[in-house]
Design a protein around this motif. Structure first.
Motif, PDB file in Angstrom:
ATOM      1  N   GLU A  67       0.835  -1.208   0.000  1.00 29.86           N
ATOM      2  CA  GLU A  67       0.000   0.000   0.000  1.00 29.86           C
ATOM      3  C   GLU A  67       0.868   1.255   0.000  1.00 29.86           C
ATOM      4  O   GLU A  67       0.592   2.208  -0.732  1.00 29.86           O
ATOM      5  CB  GLU A  67      -0.917  -0.001   1.224  1.00 29.86           C
ATOM      6  N   GLN A  68       1.929   1.251   0.808  1.00 31.81           N
ATOM      7  CA  GLN A  68       2.797   2.423   0.866  1.00 31.81           C
ATOM      8  C   GLN A  68       3.533   2.649  -0.453  1.00 31.81           C
ATOM      9  O   GLN A  68       3.839   3.781  -0.812  1.00 31.81           O
ATOM     10  CB  GLN A  68       3.785   2.299   2.030  1.00 31.81           C
ATOM     11  N   MET A  69       3.803   1.549  -1.180  1.00 32.91           N
ATOM     12  CA  MET A  69       4.457   1.681  -2.486  1.00 32.91           C
ATOM     13  C   MET A  69       3.434   1.898  -3.606  1.00 32.91           C
ATOM     14  O   MET A  69       3.800   2.005  -4.764  1.00 32.91           O
ATOM     15  CB  MET A  69       5.297   0.434  -2.782  1.00 32.91           C
ATOM     16  N   ARG A  70       2.157   1.952  -3.264  1.00 37.52           N
ATOM     17  CA  ARG A  70       1.070   2.147  -4.207  1.00 37.52           C
ATOM     18  C   ARG A  70       0.997   1.041  -5.272  1.00 37.52           C
ATOM     19  O   ARG A  70       0.714   1.296  -6.441  1.00 37.52           O
ATOM     20  CB  ARG A  70       1.126   3.511  -4.863  1.00 37.52           C
ATOM     21  N   LEU A  71       1.256  -0.183  -4.837  1.00 30.95           N
ATOM     22  CA  LEU A  71       1.168  -1.349  -5.707  1.00 30.95           C
ATOM     23  C   LEU A  71      -0.170  -2.034  -5.421  1.00 30.95           C
ATOM     24  O   LEU A  71      -0.272  -2.926  -4.583  1.00 30.95           O
ATOM     25  CB  LEU A  71       2.344  -2.299  -5.449  1.00 30.95           C
ATOM     26  N   GLU A  72      -1.217  -1.573  -6.121  1.00 33.83           N
ATOM     27  CA  GLU A  72      -2.580  -1.976  -5.802  1.00 33.83           C
ATOM     28  C   GLU A  72      -2.820  -3.478  -5.893  1.00 33.83           C
ATOM     29  O   GLU A  72      -3.432  -4.063  -5.006  1.00 33.83           O
ATOM     30  CB  GLU A  72      -3.569  -1.235  -6.704  1.00 33.83           C
ATOM     31  N   ARG A  73      -2.348  -4.116  -6.967  1.00 33.49           N
ATOM     32  CA  ARG A  73      -2.595  -5.558  -7.103  1.00 33.49           C
ATOM     33  C   ARG A  73      -1.854  -6.342  -6.031  1.00 33.49           C
ATOM     34  O   ARG A  73      -2.399  -7.284  -5.456  1.00 33.49           O
ATOM     35  CB  ARG A  73      -2.232  -6.045  -8.500  1.00 33.49           C
ATOM     36  N   SER A  74      -0.609  -5.959  -5.738  1.00 29.01           N
ATOM     37  CA  SER A  74       0.138  -6.645  -4.675  1.00 29.01           C
ATOM     38  C   SER A  74      -0.548  -6.451  -3.330  1.00 29.01           C
ATOM     39  O   SER A  74      -0.640  -7.392  -2.528  1.00 29.01           O
ATOM     40  CB  SER A  74       1.580  -6.138  -4.593  1.00 29.01           C
ATOM     41  N   ALA A  75      -1.010  -5.240  -3.066  1.00 32.45           N
ATOM     42  CA  ALA A  75      -1.712  -4.981  -1.805  1.00 32.45           C
ATOM     43  C   ALA A  75      -2.975  -5.845  -1.711  1.00 32.45           C
ATOM     44  O   ALA A  75      -3.244  -6.453  -0.666  1.00 32.45           O
ATOM     45  CB  ALA A  75      -2.051  -3.504  -1.675  1.00 32.45           C
TER      46      ALA A  75
END
Length: 197
Positions: A67-75
């Protein structure tokens, strides 16, 4: 907590002897962390988590880092794995009906967005199939096409209703009262500890 510390904390939860099919280990994660390659480290940790069951705190740390890296699918994937750590894993081989014979005419996103109903065996008092809601994550594909076939993961809305589901069982997917797809259960893993309320 910042991203590197979250990834470091998660990596400490991975036993040293665990390796993926590609022989990746937690040492590979640390190598990328020392070079500030956080996205690569996150991906390796996700892969390590897929090769061996890891605790809820592992997936929570990865979800926060993603989430902090703004990686939506990974989150989304890490949150999905948090759910599985609490409630167990159900995997199935799903085949959707073709567009010319089914309600669904368009592909749907594979990242846990769709929450169809499932006929998993029980009947209502009137003898009709009782349908139960479960989210659906398509493994290794961003979308699932009408008529397509894929391995999927199911996240039941009420896990206790699914306690009788076993590998080899055939279940059907419904987006309305008609059958949208047929799945054969491949794997059922119950959580090692009861889920917290």
């Amino acid at each position: 907590m910042d991203v590197p510390k979250l990834l470091e904390a998660a990596s400490l939860l991975v036993p040293e002897e665990i390796a993926t099919e590609n022989d990746l280990t937690v040492n590979d994660v640390w190598e990328h962390l020392t070079h500030d390659e956080w996205e690569v480290a996150l991906g390796l940790l996700e892969e390590l988590g897929d090769s061996h069951p890891l605790p809820l705190s592992f997936w929570q740390a990865l979800a926060t880092a993603a989430e902090q890296m703004r990686l939506e699918r990974s989150a989304a994937w890490c949150h999905w794995r948090c759910y599985e750590a609490r409630h167990g894993v159900i995997r199935a081989d799903l085949t959707l009906g073709p567009a010319d014979h089914a309600r669904r005419q368009t592909p749907f996103p594979g990242a846990g967005v769709l929450r169809p109903m499932w006929n998993i065996g029980p009947r209502t008092s009137t003898g009709e199939p009782d349908l139960f809601v479960a989210g659906l994550w398509v493994e290794l594909a961003p979308f699932m096409e009408p008529g397509g076939r894929a391995t999927v993961r199911l996240a039941p809305l009420t896990p206790s209703d699914w306690q009788h589901v076993r590998p080899g069982q055939t279940i059907t997917m419904h987006e309305d009262r008609t059958v949208a797809g047929t799945a054969v259960v491949l794997d059922v893993q119950r959580p090692s500890a009861p889920a917290a309320p």
